[in-house]
Write a protein that holds these residues in place. Structure first.
Motif, PDB file in Angstrom:
ATOM      1  N   ILE A  52       0.839  -1.207   0.000  1.00  0.00           N
ATOM      2  CA  ILE A  52       0.000   0.000   0.000  1.00  0.00           C
ATOM      3  C   ILE A  52       0.872   1.254   0.000  1.00  0.00           C
ATOM      4  O   ILE A  52       0.617   2.210  -0.749  1.00  0.00           O
ATOM      5  N   ALA A  53       1.915   1.246   0.832  1.00  0.00           N
ATOM      6  CA  ALA A  53       2.815   2.408   0.909  1.00  0.00           C
ATOM      7  C   ALA A  53       3.466   2.673  -0.446  1.00  0.00           C
ATOM      8  O   ALA A  53       3.515   3.816  -0.921  1.00  0.00           O
ATOM      9  N   SER A  54       3.956   1.616  -1.092  1.00  0.00           N
ATOM     10  CA  SER A  54       4.617   1.779  -2.394  1.00  0.00           C
ATOM     11  C   SER A  54       3.654   2.325  -3.436  1.00  0.00           C
ATOM     12  O   SER A  54       4.006   3.215  -4.226  1.00  0.00           O
ATOM     13  N   VAL A  55       2.431   1.818  -3.432  1.00  0.00           N
ATOM     14  CA  VAL A  55       1.440   2.221  -4.436  1.00  0.00           C
ATOM     15  C   VAL A  55       1.028   3.675  -4.246  1.00  0.00           C
ATOM     16  O   VAL A  55       0.987   4.452  -5.212  1.00  0.00           O
ATOM     17  N   LEU A 104       3.620   7.448   3.888  1.00  0.00           N
ATOM     18  CA  LEU A 104       4.528   7.482   5.032  1.00  0.00           C
ATOM     19  C   LEU A 104       3.901   6.788   6.231  1.00  0.00           C
ATOM     20  O   LEU A 104       4.580   6.062   6.982  1.00  0.00           O
ATOM     21  N   PHE A 105       2.596   6.984   6.438  1.00  0.00           N
ATOM     22  CA  PHE A 105       1.878   6.338   7.540  1.00  0.00           C
ATOM     23  C   PHE A 105       1.956   4.814   7.421  1.00  0.00           C
ATOM     24  O   PHE A 105       2.257   4.117   8.396  1.00  0.00           O
ATOM     25  N   PHE A 106       1.685   4.284   6.238  1.00  0.00           N
ATOM     26  CA  PHE A 106       1.721   2.829   6.060  1.00  0.00           C
ATOM     27  C   PHE A 106       3.145   2.289   6.156  1.00  0.00           C
ATOM     28  O   PHE A 106       3.355   1.157   6.600  1.00  0.00           O
ATOM     29  N   THR A 107       4.134   3.088   5.758  1.00  0.00           N
ATOM     30  CA  THR A 107       5.530   2.658   5.916  1.00  0.00           C
ATOM     31  C   THR A 107       5.876   2.500   7.386  1.00  0.00           C
ATOM     32  O   THR A 107       6.446   1.482   7.810  1.00  0.00           O
ATOM     33  N   VAL A 108       5.532   3.508   8.191  1.00  0.00           N
ATOM     34  CA  VAL A 108       5.816   3.458   9.633  1.00  0.00           C
ATOM     35  C   VAL A 108       5.013   2.337  10.291  1.00  0.00           C
ATOM     36  O   VAL A 108       5.512   1.650  11.193  1.00  0.00           O
ATOM     37  N   SER A 109       3.773   2.120   9.855  1.00  0.00           N
ATOM     38  CA  SER A 109       2.941   1.053  10.426  1.00  0.00           C
ATOM     39  C   SER A 109       3.502  -0.324  10.095  1.00  0.00           C
ATOM     40  O   SER A 109       3.382  -1.260  10.886  1.00  0.00           O
ATOM     41  N   ALA A 110       4.114  -0.456   8.928  1.00  0.00           N
ATOM     42  CA  ALA A 110       4.662  -1.757   8.516  1.00  0.00           C
ATOM     43  C   ALA A 110       6.019  -2.030   9.142  1.00  0.00           C
ATOM     44  O   ALA A 110       6.339  -3.175   9.464  1.00  0.00           O
ATOM     45  N   LEU A 111       6.810  -0.973   9.316  1.00  0.00           N
ATOM     46  CA  LEU A 111       8.208  -1.146   9.724  1.00  0.00           C
ATOM     47  C   LEU A 111       8.497  -0.360  11.002  1.00  0.00           C
ATOM     48  O   LEU A 111       8.621   0.860  10.956  1.00  0.00           O
ATOM     49  N   PRO A 112       8.605  -1.047  12.132  1.00  0.00           N
ATOM     50  CA  PRO A 112       8.953  -0.358  13.377  1.00  0.00           C
ATOM     51  C   PRO A 112      10.237   0.458  13.211  1.00  0.00           C
ATOM     52  O   PRO A 112      11.253  -0.059  12.738  1.00  0.00           O
ATOM     53  N   ILE A 113      10.172   1.718  13.574  1.00  0.00           N
ATOM     54  CA  ILE A 113      11.282   2.642  13.308  1.00  0.00           C
ATOM     55  C   ILE A 113      12.571   2.204  13.995  1.00  0.00           C
ATOM     56  O   ILE A 113      13.668   2.368  13.447  1.00  0.00           O
ATOM     57  N   LEU A 121      13.135   6.113   6.372  1.00  0.00           N
ATOM     58  CA  LEU A 121      13.835   7.281   5.823  1.00  0.00           C
ATOM     59  C   LEU A 121      13.922   7.196   4.298  1.00  0.00           C
ATOM     60  O   LEU A 121      13.777   8.209   3.598  1.00  0.00           O
ATOM     61  N   ALA A 122      14.122   5.977   3.782  1.00  0.00           N
ATOM     62  CA  ALA A 122      14.224   5.802   2.330  1.00  0.00           C
ATOM     63  C   ALA A 122      12.896   6.119   1.640  1.00  0.00           C
ATOM     64  O   ALA A 122      12.885   6.772   0.588  1.00  0.00           O
ATOM     65  N   ASN A 123      11.785   5.660   2.201  1.00  0.00           N
ATOM     66  CA  ASN A 123      10.494   5.972   1.595  1.00  0.00           C
ATOM     67  C   ASN A 123      10.165   7.461   1.703  1.00  0.00           C
ATOM     68  O   ASN A 123       9.584   8.046   0.789  1.00  0.00           O
ATOM     69  N   PHE A 124      10.526   8.071   2.844  1.00  0.00           N
ATOM     70  CA  PHE A 124      10.357   9.516   2.978  1.00  0.00           C
ATOM     71  C   PHE A 124      11.219  10.246   1.947  1.00  0.00           C
ATOM     72  O   PHE A 124      10.774  11.200   1.292  1.00  0.00           O
ATOM     73  N   GLY A 125      12.438   9.737   1.763  1.00  0.00           N
ATOM     74  CA  GLY A 125      13.320  10.314   0.757  1.00  0.00           C
ATOM     75  C   GLY A 125      12.755  10.159  -0.645  1.00  0.00           C
ATOM     76  O   GLY A 125      12.914  11.046  -1.494  1.00  0.00           O
ATOM     77  N   SER A 126      12.071   9.030  -0.895  1.00  0.00           N
ATOM     78  CA  SER A 126      11.449   8.817  -2.212  1.00  0.00           C
ATOM     79  C   SER A 126      10.400   9.885  -2.493  1.00  0.00           C
ATOM     80  O   SER A 126      10.298  10.390  -3.617  1.00  0.00           O
ATOM     81  N   VAL A 155      11.296  -0.729  -5.574  1.00  0.00           N
ATOM     82  CA  VAL A 155      10.042  -1.467  -5.387  1.00  0.00           C
ATOM     83  C   VAL A 155      10.324  -2.910  -4.958  1.00  0.00           C
ATOM     84  O   VAL A 155       9.604  -3.479  -4.128  1.00  0.00           O
ATOM     85  N   ILE A 156      11.389  -3.486  -5.498  1.00  0.00           N
ATOM     86  CA  ILE A 156      11.785  -4.848  -5.123  1.00  0.00           C
ATOM     87  C   ILE A 156      12.679  -4.836  -3.891  1.00  0.00           C
ATOM     88  O   ILE A 156      12.490  -5.633  -2.967  1.00  0.00           O
ATOM     89  N   PHE A 157      13.630  -3.918  -3.860  1.00  0.00           N
ATOM     90  CA  PHE A 157      14.594  -3.923  -2.751  1.00  0.00           C
ATOM     91  C   PHE A 157      13.945  -3.640  -1.400  1.00  0.00           C
ATOM     92  O   PHE A 157      14.416  -4.126  -0.380  1.00  0.00           O
ATOM     93  N   ILE A 158      12.858  -2.860  -1.367  1.00  0.00           N
ATOM     94  CA  ILE A 158      12.253  -2.575  -0.073  1.00  0.00           C
ATOM     95  C   ILE A 158      11.654  -3.845   0.532  1.00  0.00           C
ATOM     96  O   ILE A 158      11.660  -4.021   1.759  1.00  0.00           O
ATOM     97  N   ILE A 159      11.170  -4.760  -0.309  1.00  0.00           N
ATOM     98  CA  ILE A 159      10.673  -6.034   0.199  1.00  0.00           C
ATOM     99  C   ILE A 159      11.824  -6.849   0.763  1.00  0.00           C
ATOM    100  O   ILE A 159      11.724  -7.439   1.846  1.00  0.00           O
ATOM    101  N   PHE A 160      12.948  -6.855   0.050  1.00  0.00           N
ATOM    102  CA  PHE A 160      14.124  -7.587   0.550  1.00  0.00           C
ATOM    103  C   PHE A 160      14.612  -7.017   1.875  1.00  0.00           C
ATOM    104  O   PHE A 160      14.810  -7.745   2.845  1.00  0.00           O
ATOM    105  N   PHE A 161      14.806  -5.697   1.930  1.00  0.00           N
ATOM    106  CA  PHE A 161      15.360  -5.092   3.135  1.00  0.00           C
ATOM    107  C   PHE A 161      14.390  -5.122   4.315  1.00  0.00           C
ATOM    108  O   PHE A 161      14.811  -5.000   5.465  1.00  0.00           O
ATOM    109  N   SER A 162      13.094  -5.279   4.035  1.00  0.00           N
ATOM    110  CA  SER A 162      12.149  -5.423   5.143  1.00  0.00           C
ATOM    111  C   SER A 162      12.357  -6.754   5.867  1.00  0.00           C
ATOM    112  O   SER A 162      12.009  -6.893   7.038  1.00  0.00           O
TER     113      SER A 162
END
Length: 311
Positions: A52-55, A104-113, A121-126, A155-162
Motif C-alpha cells: 500500500i505504501a509503495s502504491v 509514510l503512515f503505512f511505511t511506519v505502520s509496517a516497519l517499526p522505526i 527514511l528511504a520511503n520519505f526520501g522517495s 520497489v523490489i529492494f524494499i521487500i528484501f530489506f524489510s
C-alpha cells in the motif's frame, strides 16, 4: 468524469504493476525460498502495508509530475491533460500531499522505526525526490532518468530489506537460502533498473518537442537523437546478454520452460525494439517502442511465476 480522470492522473495501470511486482516477489520467490516454517509473526500484515505504501507514494509522484508538467503536456499530449481540465490544480496538490502522508503512515505502520529506520527514511526520501524530480531533475541530463530507474528497483529492494534490514554482510556469509534470496533480489532489481532506464530515455525522445520548448535538457535534446539511440541500444544489448547468460546458467537444472518463456517473451521483444530503434523518427514511433518496453517489463516480472515450480 472526475473519478475516471483521477484514476488516469494516478496512472492506475502502473500502480497495479507495482503491486503485482511486489506480490510476485513475495509469494513466488521469498515464500518459496522460505517455506511456512520460516515465516515470522505479522509478516503478511507487514507486506500488505508495504505494498500500500509503495502504491500510494507512486500515485503521489505521478500526480505532482502532472502538476508541474502541465505546460509541457499541453504540447506533447494535449488530449490526455487532466490537471486544470478535469481536476483543479488545488485539488491536485491536496491529493499529492494526502497520498504522500498516507504512504509514510503505512511505511511506519509496517516497519517499526527502531529496527527499520533506514527504510522509513528511504520511503520519505522517495517522496522528496519525486517532488524534486517533477520540479527540476527530470529536465536535467540523465539525472531524472537514473532517479526513476533507481526508484523502480526500490520497489523490489524494499521487500528484501524489510526481511533483512542492514544485514547484507551477514547475509553473504551465512544461510544458503538467504544468499539465494539476495541474488534473486539483485537479479530482478537490476532488470527493473535497466528496463526502466531504457524506457525513460525513449519517452524523452517521444517528448522532445514540448521538452525543448520549455527549456528541458534531456538526453535527446543535449546529445541529439542518434547518440540517445546508441545509449539505449547499448543498454538493450547489456540486458539481452545478461538474460541469455542467466538462461544458460539455469538450463542444467532443467528449467526449460522458464528459459523458453524468457527467450520468447523477454529477449525476442527486446531484439525487436533494438531493430526498430534506429528507424524511429516520429513521436508515434517512439510511443510504440515505449509501449513495447513496458510490455517487456511486465513479461520480465511475470517470469517470477516459474519459481513457484522450480524452487
Amino acid at each position: 468524469m472526475i473519478v475516471p480522470a483521477f484514476f488516469r492522473l494516478i496512472r492506475w495501470p502502473n500502480l497495479v504493476f507495482i503491486a503485482l511486482t511486489q506480490v510476485l516477489f513475495e509469494f513466488c520467490i521469498y515464500r518459496k525460498v522460505y517455506p511456512s516454517g520460516g515465516m515470522m509473526e505479522g509478516e503478511t500484515k507487514q507486506f500488505i502495508f508495504l505494498v500500500i505504501a509503495s502504491v500510494v507514494i507512486a500515485a503521489a509522484g505521478y500526480i505532482i509530475n502532472d502538476y508541474f508538467d502541465l505546460n509541457i503536456d499541453q504540447v506533447n499530449k494535449p488530449d490526455k491533460v487532466i490537471v486544470n481540465v478535469h481536476i483543479n490544480r488545488r485539488w491536485v496538490i491536496f491529493w499529492h500531499m494526502f497520498l504522500s502522508l498516507l504512504g509514510l503512515f503505512f511505511t511506519v505502520s509496517a516497519l517499526p522505526i527502531a529496527q527499520h529506520w533506514h527504510l522509513v527514511l528511504a520511503n520519505f526520501g522517495s517522496i522528496i525526490l519525486l517532488w524534486f524530480y517533477s520540479t527540476n531533475l527530470k529536465k536535467q541530463l540523465l539525472i531524472g532518468n537514473v532517479l526513476i530507474s533507481l526508484l523502480t528497483a526500490w520497489v523490489i529492494f524494499i521487500i528484501f530489506f524489510s526481511k533483512y534490514p542492514l544485514q547484507i554482510n551477514t547475509i553473504l556469509a551465512v544461510d544458503h537460502n538467504e544468499v539465494r534470496f539476495f541474488r534473486f533480489a539483485v537479479l530482478y532489481a537490476s532488470f527493473a533498473f535497466i528496463i526502466s532506464l531504457i524506457r525513460e530515455v525513449i519517452k524523452d525522445m517521444e517528448d522532445m518537442d514540448g521538452d525543448r520548448r520549455y527549456g528541458c535538457k534531456t538526453m535527446p535534446i543535449v546529445w541529439g537523437l542518434n547518440a540517445s539511440k546508441v545509449f539505449v541500444a547499448v543498454w538493450i544489448v547489456v540486458l539481452v546478454a545478461t538474460i541469455v547468460v542467466v538462461q544458460f546458467y539455469v538450463l542444467p537444472f532443467g528449467w526449460w520452460h522458464s528459459a523458453l518463456y524468457c527467450m520468447l517473451f523477454v529477449v525476442a521483444p527486446l531484439v525487436w525494439i533494438f531493430r526498430k530503434l534506429f528507424r524511429a523518427q516520429s513521436p508515434e514511433d517512439f510511443h510504440q517502442l515505449s509501449s513495447v518496453v513496458k510490455l517487456v517489463m511486465l513479461t520480465g516480472i511475470l517470469s517470477m511465476v516459474f519459481f513457484m515450480f522450480y524452487l
